[in-house]
Design an enzyme around this catalytic site. Structure first.
Site, PDB file in Angstrom:
ATOM      1  N   CYS A 132     -27.492  24.072  33.074  1.00  0.00           N
ATOM      2  CA  CYS A 132     -27.575  24.512  31.528  1.00  0.00           C
ATOM      3  C   CYS A 132     -26.595  24.453  30.610  1.00  0.00           C
ATOM      4  O   CYS A 132     -26.474  24.478  29.234  1.00  0.00           O
ATOM      5  CB  CYS A 132     -28.103  26.116  31.511  1.00  0.00           C
ATOM      6  SG  CYS A 132     -29.536  26.245  32.421  1.00  0.00           S
ATOM      7  N   HIS A 187     -27.241  29.182  24.634  1.00  0.00           N
ATOM      8  CA  HIS A 187     -28.092  28.668  25.410  1.00  0.00           C
ATOM      9  C   HIS A 187     -29.299  29.644  25.660  1.00  0.00           C
ATOM     10  O   HIS A 187     -29.183  30.856  25.475  1.00  0.00           O
ATOM     11  CB  HIS A 187     -27.577  28.358  26.915  1.00  0.00           C
ATOM     12  CG  HIS A 187     -28.504  28.321  28.099  1.00  0.00           C
ATOM     13  ND1 HIS A 187     -29.447  27.269  27.824  1.00  0.00           N
ATOM     14  CD2 HIS A 187     -28.717  28.917  29.247  1.00  0.00           C
ATOM     15  CE1 HIS A 187     -30.213  27.032  28.795  1.00  0.00           C
ATOM     16  NE2 HIS A 187     -29.864  28.240  29.529  1.00  0.00           N
ATOM     17  N   ASN A 215     -36.735  27.995  28.509  1.00  0.00           N
ATOM     18  CA  ASN A 215     -35.467  27.680  28.918  1.00  0.00           C
ATOM     19  C   ASN A 215     -35.608  26.108  29.440  1.00  0.00           C
ATOM     20  O   ASN A 215     -36.184  25.800  30.604  1.00  0.00           O
ATOM     21  CB  ASN A 215     -34.970  28.361  30.184  1.00  0.00           C
ATOM     22  CG  ASN A 215     -33.335  27.843  30.530  1.00  0.00           C
ATOM     23  OD1 ASN A 215     -33.034  26.641  30.192  1.00  0.00           O
ATOM     24  ND2 ASN A 215     -32.772  28.785  31.518  1.00  0.00           N
TER      25      ASN A 215
HETATM   26  N1  COA Z   1     -44.678  38.966  35.909  1.00  0.00           N
HETATM   27  C1  COA Z   1     -44.622  40.213  36.232  1.00  0.00           C
HETATM   28  N2  COA Z   1     -43.889  40.850  36.999  1.00  0.00           N
HETATM   29  C2  COA Z   1     -43.022  40.036  37.321  1.00  0.00           C
HETATM   30  C3  COA Z   1     -42.622  38.753  37.040  1.00  0.00           C
HETATM   31  C4  COA Z   1     -43.356  38.283  36.337  1.00  0.00           C
HETATM   32  N3  COA Z   1     -43.631  37.206  35.979  1.00  0.00           N
HETATM   33  N4  COA Z   1     -41.433  38.285  37.768  1.00  0.00           N
HETATM   34  C5  COA Z   1     -41.214  39.350  38.513  1.00  0.00           C
HETATM   35  N5  COA Z   1     -41.678  40.470  38.152  1.00  0.00           N
HETATM   36  C6  COA Z   1     -41.598  41.728  38.914  1.00  0.00           C
HETATM   37  C7  COA Z   1     -40.657  41.612  40.077  1.00  0.00           C
HETATM   38  O1  COA Z   1     -41.394  41.302  41.262  1.00  0.00           O
HETATM   39  C8  COA Z   1     -40.191  43.236  40.145  1.00  0.00           C
HETATM   40  O2  COA Z   1     -41.169  43.960  40.766  1.00  0.00           O
HETATM   41  P1  COA Z   1     -40.876  45.233  41.768  1.00  0.00           P
HETATM   42  O3  COA Z   1     -40.131  46.218  40.904  1.00  0.00           O
HETATM   43  O4  COA Z   1     -42.130  45.626  42.313  1.00  0.00           O
HETATM   44  O5  COA Z   1     -40.071  44.643  42.918  1.00  0.00           O
HETATM   45  C9  COA Z   1     -39.893  43.526  38.799  1.00  0.00           C
HETATM   46  O6  COA Z   1     -41.055  42.626  38.016  1.00  0.00           O
HETATM   47  C10 COA Z   1     -38.762  43.354  38.167  1.00  0.00           C
HETATM   48  O7  COA Z   1     -38.256  42.350  38.688  1.00  0.00           O
HETATM   49  P2  COA Z   1     -36.762  41.630  38.362  1.00  0.00           P
HETATM   50  O8  COA Z   1     -36.344  40.434  39.020  1.00  0.00           O
HETATM   51  O9  COA Z   1     -35.658  42.874  38.578  1.00  0.00           O
HETATM   52  O10 COA Z   1     -36.885  41.313  36.753  1.00  0.00           O
HETATM   53  P3  COA Z   1     -35.715  41.249  35.803  1.00  0.00           P
HETATM   54  O11 COA Z   1     -35.847  42.053  34.678  1.00  0.00           O
HETATM   55  O12 COA Z   1     -34.487  40.901  36.200  1.00  0.00           O
HETATM   56  O13 COA Z   1     -36.212  39.966  35.258  1.00  0.00           O
HETATM   57  C11 COA Z   1     -35.833  37.446  35.211  1.00  0.00           C
HETATM   58  C12 COA Z   1     -36.390  38.645  35.822  1.00  0.00           C
HETATM   59  C13 COA Z   1     -35.844  36.217  35.771  1.00  0.00           C
HETATM   60  C14 COA Z   1     -36.518  37.439  33.701  1.00  0.00           C
HETATM   61  C15 COA Z   1     -34.154  37.650  34.693  1.00  0.00           C
HETATM   62  O14 COA Z   1     -33.690  38.228  35.748  1.00  0.00           O
HETATM   63  C16 COA Z   1     -33.678  36.601  34.136  1.00  0.00           C
HETATM   64  O15 COA Z   1     -34.254  36.244  33.048  1.00  0.00           O
HETATM   65  N6  COA Z   1     -32.591  36.256  34.640  1.00  0.00           N
HETATM   66  C17 COA Z   1     -31.706  35.065  34.289  1.00  0.00           C
HETATM   67  C18 COA Z   1     -32.246  33.892  34.493  1.00  0.00           C
HETATM   68  C19 COA Z   1     -31.761  32.640  33.814  1.00  0.00           C
HETATM   69  O16 COA Z   1     -31.607  32.778  32.694  1.00  0.00           O
HETATM   70  N7  COA Z   1     -31.629  31.617  34.640  1.00  0.00           N
HETATM   71  C20 COA Z   1     -31.343  30.239  33.961  1.00  0.00           C
HETATM   72  C21 COA Z   1     -30.103  30.008  34.039  1.00  0.00           C
HETATM   73  S1  COA Z   1     -28.945  30.351  33.026  1.00  0.00           S
END
Ligand code: COA
Length: 329
Positions: free
Chosen positions: A116, A256, A286
């Protein structure tokens, strides 16, 4: 200012026609529109679906449009740098493939793999070639076909990423507008939190790697989230401080587009008012190296000559950093 600056003299973007909405994803994995919008801000992403088309084909469209917009002949281009983690092939580089497809015959090209942060690394690298006087017109592309490395049965990653990107033209400038400063960082130990396991020399492709689903993005979202916020905030602070600027002096913050909550956290921690923060994640998701040129292209009509712009990114590697520039047209 005595230093000759390198300006962005044009920008153009390309996204494929195919659209994957949150409602489409509801039918593919256990997720829902409300969860995706509230956790990421994303409503849809563009996906390249045409048989046989690849990253270089999207880049070709972006660059052809850029040449037309800036009234530049392909023969005038000296160098093309393509930031991507989804090259058409492991080798050769996508930059040279793209030159061939566009008809850029007097240039050399190479790719930059910095996930990214790739567009910012490529922008600064391209600017150095112009600044040195060795090259006059340089095209920098940031583009990815993330759909080629996403597992559409994994709800934690398939909701985030999309395809697309854009390109800018770099040229020397007599006026004091252009790229002013960049501050970049890297931390290779971060690779365990965000990577693609198989297909490289560490784990060559085999029947087993395919069976085990190891050719897709692996991400520990929560860890990446925290590091993205602190990485972007820290490098923005350094760039502001060493240029004797405060956030009041900045007209636009172009972050980003990884996650709306990451963008809001970065802007909030630095007290950037909402109206200065560029956001288009709702339309594209993204697109990795593609997000920043997509932002520049979408908001080009709002930028004024002399506007101070901060571009900031964080990505796999880990790689991150911030670039300060003044808009030149
Ligand atoms: N739909 C519904 N539930 C989902 C889901 C989806 N698409 N994806 C994950 N969940 C669930 C998980 O299984 C978890 O359930 P649990 O509590 O029963 O275990 C719950 O939602 C929370 O998951 P978590 O991973 O803690 O969510 P989060 O708030 O961290 O959001 C991302 C997940 C990936 C959206 C977030 O962490 C993120 O954006 N991270 C940065 C990613 C990024 O920017 N990457 C690019 C490189 S810069």
């Amino acid at each position: 200012m005595s230093r000759n600056l390198v300006k962005i003299s044009g920008v153009n973007s390309y996204v494929p026609k195919g659209i994957l909405t949150n409602h489409d994803l509801e039918k593919m994995v256990d997720t829902n529109d409300e969860w995706i919008v509230s956790r990421t801000g994303i409503k849809q992403r563009h996906i390249l679906k045409e048989e046989g088309k690849a990253t270089s084909d999207m880049a070709t469209e972006a660059v052809k449009g850029l040449l037309t917009k800036t009234n530049t002949s392909p023969d005038e281009i000296d160098l093309v740098i393509c930031a991507t983690i989804t090259p058409d092939m492991k080798f050769p580089d996508t930059a040279n493939t793209l030159c061939d497809k566009v008809g850029i015959n007097n240039a050399f090209g190479f790719d930059i793999n910095a996930a990214c942060s790739g567009f910012l690394y490529a922008l600064t690298t391209g600017a150095k070639f112009v600044e040195s006087g060795s090259h006059k017109k340089v095209i920098v592309v940031g583009i990815d076909m993330m759909s080629s490395i996403i597992d559409y049965t994994d709800r934690t990653t398939c909701i985030i990423f999309g395809d697309g990107g854009g390109a800018v033209l770099l040229e020397a400038n007599d006026e004091p507008y252009g790229i002013l400063d960049s501050y970049f960082k890297g931390d290779g130990s971060g690779r365990k939190h965000l990577h693609l396991k198989a297909g490289g020399s560490a784990m060559p492709t085999s029947e087993q790697t395919v069976k085990d689903n190891l050719h897709y993005v692996y991400q520990e979202g929560k860890h990446v989230f925290k590091r993205a916020v602190s990485g972007m905030v820290d490098t923005i602070k350094v760039v502001l401080e060493r240029n004797n600027l405060s956030n009041d002096d900045i007209d636009w913050l172009v972050p980003h587009q990884a996650n709306m909550r990451i963008i809001n956290s970065v802007a909030g921690m630095l007290d950037f008012p909402e109206e200065k923060v560029i956001i288009n994640i709702q339309n594209y998701g993204n697109t990795t190296a593609g997000t920043l040129p997509l932002c520049l292209a979408d908001f080009e009509h709002q930028f004024k000559k002399g506007d101070k712009i901060l571009l900031t990114a964080f990505g796999g590697g880990f790689t991150w950093g911030t670039t300060l520039l003044t808009w030149a047209y």
